[in-house]
Design a protein around this motif. Structure first.
Motif, short mmCIF file in Angstrom:
data_model
loop_
_atom_site.label_atom_id
_atom_site.label_comp_id
_atom_site.label_asym_id
_atom_site.label_seq_id
_atom_site.Cartn_x
_atom_site.Cartn_y
_atom_site.Cartn_z
N LEU A 82 24.17 10.79 24.63
CA LEU A 82 25.38 10.15 24.10
C LEU A 82 26.39 11.16 23.55
CD1 LEU A 82 23.85 7.00 22.39
CD2 LEU A 82 25.30 7.06 24.41
N ILE A 83 25.94 12.09 22.74
CA ILE A 83 26.87 13.04 22.13
C ILE A 83 27.39 14.05 23.15
CG2 ILE A 83 27.08 14.86 20.40
CD1 ILE A 83 25.08 13.31 18.69
N SER A 84 26.50 14.62 23.94
CA SER A 84 26.94 15.66 24.88
C SER A 84 27.84 15.11 25.98
CB SER A 84 25.75 16.41 25.46
OG SER A 84 24.94 15.55 26.22
N MET A 85 27.54 13.93 26.50
CA MET A 85 28.37 13.38 27.56
C MET A 85 29.72 12.86 27.02
SD MET A 85 26.91 13.98 30.36
CE MET A 85 26.16 15.44 29.69
N THR A 86 29.70 12.32 25.81
CA THR A 86 30.97 11.92 25.20
C THR A 86 31.83 13.15 24.98
OG1 THR A 86 29.92 10.04 24.12
CG2 THR A 86 32.02 10.76 23.22
N GLY A 87 31.23 14.22 24.48
CA GLY A 87 31.98 15.46 24.29
C GLY A 87 32.48 16.04 25.59
N LEU A 88 31.67 15.96 26.64
CA LEU A 88 32.09 16.47 27.95
C LEU A 88 33.31 15.72 28.47
CD1 LEU A 88 31.59 18.06 30.66
CD2 LEU A 88 30.17 16.13 31.32
N VAL A 89 33.24 14.41 28.48
CA VAL A 89 34.36 13.61 29.00
C VAL A 89 35.59 13.81 28.14
CG1 VAL A 89 35.15 11.28 29.51
CG2 VAL A 89 32.82 11.94 30.08
N PHE A 90 35.41 13.82 26.81
CA PHE A 90 36.55 14.01 25.91
C PHE A 90 37.19 15.37 26.12
CE2 PHE A 90 38.36 15.38 21.85
CZ PHE A 90 39.27 14.36 21.64
N ALA A 91 36.39 16.43 26.19
CA ALA A 91 36.94 17.77 26.38
C ALA A 91 37.64 17.91 27.72
CB ALA A 91 35.83 18.81 26.25
N LEU A 92 37.07 17.35 28.76
CA LEU A 92 37.73 17.42 30.07
C LEU A 92 39.07 16.70 30.05
CD1 LEU A 92 34.74 16.94 32.53
CD2 LEU A 92 36.05 19.02 32.14
N ALA A 101 44.67 12.23 22.83
CA ALA A 101 43.34 12.37 22.24
C ALA A 101 42.73 11.03 21.86
CB ALA A 101 43.41 13.29 21.03
N LEU A 102 43.50 10.10 21.35
CA LEU A 102 42.95 8.80 20.96
C LEU A 102 42.50 8.00 22.17
CD1 LEU A 102 45.36 7.75 18.08
CD2 LEU A 102 42.99 8.53 17.90
N ILE A 103 43.31 7.98 23.19
CA ILE A 103 42.94 7.27 24.42
C ILE A 103 41.73 7.94 25.07
CG2 ILE A 103 43.73 6.64 26.73
CD1 ILE A 103 46.55 6.34 25.52
N ALA A 104 41.73 9.28 25.07
CA ALA A 104 40.59 10.01 25.64
C ALA A 104 39.31 9.75 24.86
CB ALA A 104 40.90 11.51 25.67
N ALA A 105 39.41 9.65 23.54
CA ALA A 105 38.23 9.36 22.72
C ALA A 105 37.69 7.97 23.03
CB ALA A 105 38.57 9.48 21.23
N ALA A 106 38.57 6.99 23.09
CA ALA A 106 38.13 5.63 23.40
C ALA A 106 37.51 5.56 24.80
CB ALA A 106 39.30 4.66 23.29
N TYR A 107 38.14 6.21 25.75
CA TYR A 107 37.62 6.19 27.12
C TYR A 107 36.27 6.90 27.21
CZ TYR A 107 37.30 6.93 32.13
OH TYR A 107 36.86 6.96 33.42
N LEU A 111 32.94 4.99 28.33
CA LEU A 111 32.28 5.42 29.56
C LEU A 111 30.85 5.85 29.30
CD1 LEU A 111 32.56 6.11 32.62
CD2 LEU A 111 33.16 8.41 31.89
N THR A 112 30.64 6.61 28.24
CA THR A 112 29.30 7.10 27.93
C THR A 112 28.37 5.97 27.50
OG1 THR A 112 30.28 9.21 27.27
CG2 THR A 112 28.02 8.81 26.61
N VAL A 113 28.88 5.04 26.71
CA VAL A 113 28.04 3.91 26.29
C VAL A 113 27.68 3.05 27.50
CG1 VAL A 113 28.05 1.75 24.97
CG2 VAL A 113 28.80 3.87 23.91
N PHE A 114 28.64 2.84 28.41
CA PHE A 114 28.33 2.09 29.63
C PHE A 114 27.28 2.83 30.46
CE2 PHE A 114 29.07 1.39 34.18
CZ PHE A 114 28.71 0.06 34.25
N ALA A 115 27.44 4.14 30.63
CA ALA A 115 26.46 4.92 31.41
C ALA A 115 25.10 4.90 30.74
CB ALA A 115 26.95 6.35 31.58
N TYR A 116 25.08 4.95 29.40
CA TYR A 116 23.81 4.88 28.67
C TYR A 116 23.13 3.53 28.89
CZ TYR A 116 20.47 4.83 24.84
OH TYR A 116 19.32 4.73 24.11
#
Length: 134
Positions: A82-92, A101-107, A111-116
């Motif tokens: 959860l943390i690493s993939m959220t960070g990956l998508v956010f950083a990309l 940044a706010l839209i990227a954080a929400a997305y 996305l990570t919660v759905f994938a989890y």
């Protein structure tokens, strides 16, 4: 040649059937595809432009993607999925694609919660728990 070696090593594993694949099916399928694509590259290499004529202007963008992905891979076991993939998508999205940044954080969280849920809960794939322990 690497494909031939992997294909011969995967012969020790049972292949199974198409309706009930076993441990040896995926290495054989991937190896066969790898050899097929390598042959296609070898046979069509003359049609491509020389390496010197390729525009390398986007190499900074590509290096950012490689570095960010490497950090996510390096922290995957300690931080968890959860943390690493959220960070990956956010950083990309924020660093590489320069999105809000706010839209990227929400997305990235969505996305990570759905994938989890999809892989960890619905498909019951083991995912690294990391710091959050669930």
């Amino acid at each position: 040649m690497l494909g031939v070696v992997v294909f011969s090593i995967s012969g020790d594993l049972p292949f199974g059937t198409l309706s009930a694949p076993s441990a040896g099916m995926m290495p054989k399928v991937i190896t066969a595809l790898m050899m097929l694509f390598a042959a296609l590259i070898l046979f069509t290499a003359r049609d491509s432009p020389p390496l010197a004529s390729i525009d390398w202007g986007d190499r900074g963008h590509a290096m950012l993607v490689v570095v960010i992905t490497s950090v996510a891979v390096a922290t995957y076991q300690s931080l968890g999925f959860l943390i690493s993939m959220t960070g990956l998508v956010f950083a990309l999205l924020v660093i590489v694609e320069r999105r809000n940044a706010l839209i990227a954080a929400a997305y990235s969280v969505g996305l990570t919660v759905f994938a989890y849920w999809l892989f960890g809960k619905a498909l019951k794939s083991p995912l690294e728990r990391g710091l959050l322990w669930f």
